[in-house]
Design a protein around this motif. Sequence first.
Motif, PDB file in Angstrom:
ATOM      1  N   LYS A 279      36.205  57.849  22.529  1.00  0.00           N
ATOM      2  CA  LYS A 279      36.470  57.499  23.916  1.00  0.00           C
ATOM      3  C   LYS A 279      35.769  56.176  24.200  1.00  0.00           C
ATOM      4  CE  LYS A 279      38.608  61.393  24.317  1.00  0.00           C
ATOM      5  NZ  LYS A 279      40.077  61.416  24.323  1.00  0.00           N
ATOM      6  N   PRO A 280      35.971  55.610  25.395  1.00  0.00           N
ATOM      7  CA  PRO A 280      35.336  54.331  25.690  1.00  0.00           C
ATOM      8  C   PRO A 280      33.825  54.353  25.511  1.00  0.00           C
ATOM      9  CG  PRO A 280      37.043  54.792  27.293  1.00  0.00           C
ATOM     10  CD  PRO A 280      36.917  56.015  26.439  1.00  0.00           C
ATOM     11  N   LYS A 281      33.182  55.486  25.774  1.00  0.00           N
ATOM     12  CA  LYS A 281      31.751  55.591  25.548  1.00  0.00           C
ATOM     13  C   LYS A 281      31.473  55.471  24.060  1.00  0.00           C
ATOM     14  CE  LYS A 281      27.826  58.629  26.534  1.00  0.00           C
ATOM     15  NZ  LYS A 281      27.428  59.956  27.067  1.00  0.00           N
ATOM     16  N   SER A 282      30.352  54.826  23.702  1.00  0.00           N
ATOM     17  CA  SER A 282      30.075  54.558  22.297  1.00  0.00           C
ATOM     18  C   SER A 282      29.760  55.833  21.528  1.00  0.00           C
ATOM     19  CB  SER A 282      28.903  53.577  22.175  1.00  0.00           C
ATOM     20  OG  SER A 282      27.707  54.144  22.693  1.00  0.00           O
ATOM     21  N   LYS A 283      30.005  55.777  20.217  1.00  0.00           N
ATOM     22  CA  LYS A 283      29.688  56.850  19.290  1.00  0.00           C
ATOM     23  C   LYS A 283      28.998  56.248  18.078  1.00  0.00           C
ATOM     24  CE  LYS A 283      32.047  60.123  21.523  1.00  0.00           C
ATOM     25  NZ  LYS A 283      32.519  59.279  22.635  1.00  0.00           N
TER      26      LYS A 283
ATOM     27  N   GLU B  14      26.980  51.766  15.685  1.00  0.00           N
ATOM     28  CA  GLU B  14      27.350  52.236  17.023  1.00  0.00           C
ATOM     29  C   GLU B  14      28.588  51.469  17.446  1.00  0.00           C
ATOM     30  OE1 GLU B  14      25.235  53.378  21.257  1.00  0.00           O
ATOM     31  OE2 GLU B  14      24.405  51.722  20.091  1.00  0.00           O
TER      32      GLU B  14
ATOM     33  N   SER C   3      32.137  51.100  20.067  1.00  0.00           N
ATOM     34  CA  SER C   3      32.784  51.430  21.335  1.00  0.00           C
ATOM     35  C   SER C   3      34.173  50.815  21.310  1.00  0.00           C
ATOM     36  CB  SER C   3      31.990  50.891  22.529  1.00  0.00           C
ATOM     37  OG  SER C   3      31.967  49.470  22.503  1.00  0.00           O
TER      38      SER C   3
ATOM     39  N   LYS D  39      36.987  48.771  23.494  1.00  0.00           N
ATOM     40  CA  LYS D  39      37.198  47.951  24.672  1.00  0.00           C
ATOM     41  C   LYS D  39      38.531  47.229  24.536  1.00  0.00           C
ATOM     42  CE  LYS D  39      32.251  47.169  25.437  1.00  0.00           C
ATOM     43  NZ  LYS D  39      31.159  46.162  25.497  1.00  0.00           N
TER      44      LYS D  39
ATOM     45  N   GLU E 237      28.674  47.633  18.471  1.00  0.00           N
ATOM     46  CA  GLU E 237      27.612  47.465  19.462  1.00  0.00           C
ATOM     47  C   GLU E 237      26.242  47.302  18.811  1.00  0.00           C
ATOM     48  OE1 GLU E 237      28.130  47.096  22.548  1.00  0.00           O
ATOM     49  OE2 GLU E 237      30.088  47.976  22.992  1.00  0.00           O
TER      50      GLU E 237
ATOM     51  N   LYS F 191      22.244  53.821  21.959  1.00  0.00           N
ATOM     52  CA  LYS F 191      22.283  54.648  23.156  1.00  0.00           C
ATOM     53  C   LYS F 191      23.010  55.972  22.941  1.00  0.00           C
ATOM     54  CE  LYS F 191      22.191  50.640  26.266  1.00  0.00           C
ATOM     55  NZ  LYS F 191      22.022  49.657  25.178  1.00  0.00           N
ATOM     56  N   SER F 192      24.031  55.964  22.109  1.00  0.00           N
ATOM     57  CA  SER F 192      24.832  57.177  21.919  1.00  0.00           C
ATOM     58  C   SER F 192      24.071  58.217  21.111  1.00  0.00           C
ATOM     59  CB  SER F 192      26.139  56.837  21.210  1.00  0.00           C
ATOM     60  OG  SER F 192      26.901  58.015  21.004  1.00  0.00           O
TER      61      SER F 192
ATOM     62  N   GLN G  68      26.180  60.937  20.028  1.00  0.00           N
ATOM     63  CA  GLN G  68      27.300  61.643  19.430  1.00  0.00           C
ATOM     64  C   GLN G  68      27.687  60.970  18.114  1.00  0.00           C
ATOM     65  OE1 GLN G  68      30.106  61.620  22.792  1.00  0.00           O
ATOM     66  NE2 GLN G  68      29.713  63.801  22.980  1.00  0.00           N
TER      67      GLN G  68
END
Length: 226
Positions: free
Chosen positions: A24-28, A42, A44, A46, A53, A95-96, A98
Amino acid sequence: EMRVRGILHLSMAFNLLHFFGLFKPKSKLGIDLGTSAIKIVELSQKDGRWVLENYGTYELRSRGTTETTNTSIMSLPDAEIAQAIRDIVSVSGMKSRQVVASVSSLSTFATVVEMAYSSEDEIAKTIPFEARKYIPVPIDQVVLDWSIIGVVDAQGGSAPAPTGPTPLGTTVTVEVFLAAVPKDETARYQRIMKAAGLDLLALELENSSLVRALLGNDLSLTAIVN
């Protein structure tokens, strides 16, 4: 379009996930527990494109030297691997939490088999019995997954995979990508990621990752040397 998919989703049923629908748009995080290094990226998404990232690595070194050691990452205790992952994530500022992790080809079994097809439900019922012919360990000791990747045409070539049931009373021959990972291996990955404070979404076969990352939808004749 031929699609070779090899993600083993860590749910009760360990269902196959299509990679491009996973993120999803949130980073993994993508984690590779390699032979002598742990590598984490990491990512993301966009504007329909994948963006790097952040990244970090952890390499095993011989004591007092800059040379890599003969010790394998996976031969280390789970707690030590988890700590190394925590250190990479913390120091690099990821930050992620997941994760999708790759599983070494040394720990997996994968092949393409031909099967009669009338519907996906019928294939699902037949796969566990068919897999016994190809997987050299008891089926109850592995996480088994599969995906139809094409249809064998009359000339012996490959056509796109079927999109639904065949007409009543007819069957076609399909190519099925079959993948298996020992259950103790998947359980270990879960333990390590949990100890590292991360949420393991899926495991993917290393070679499938390489195919998708390097080729995408390019179906031209290609060899990848790993």
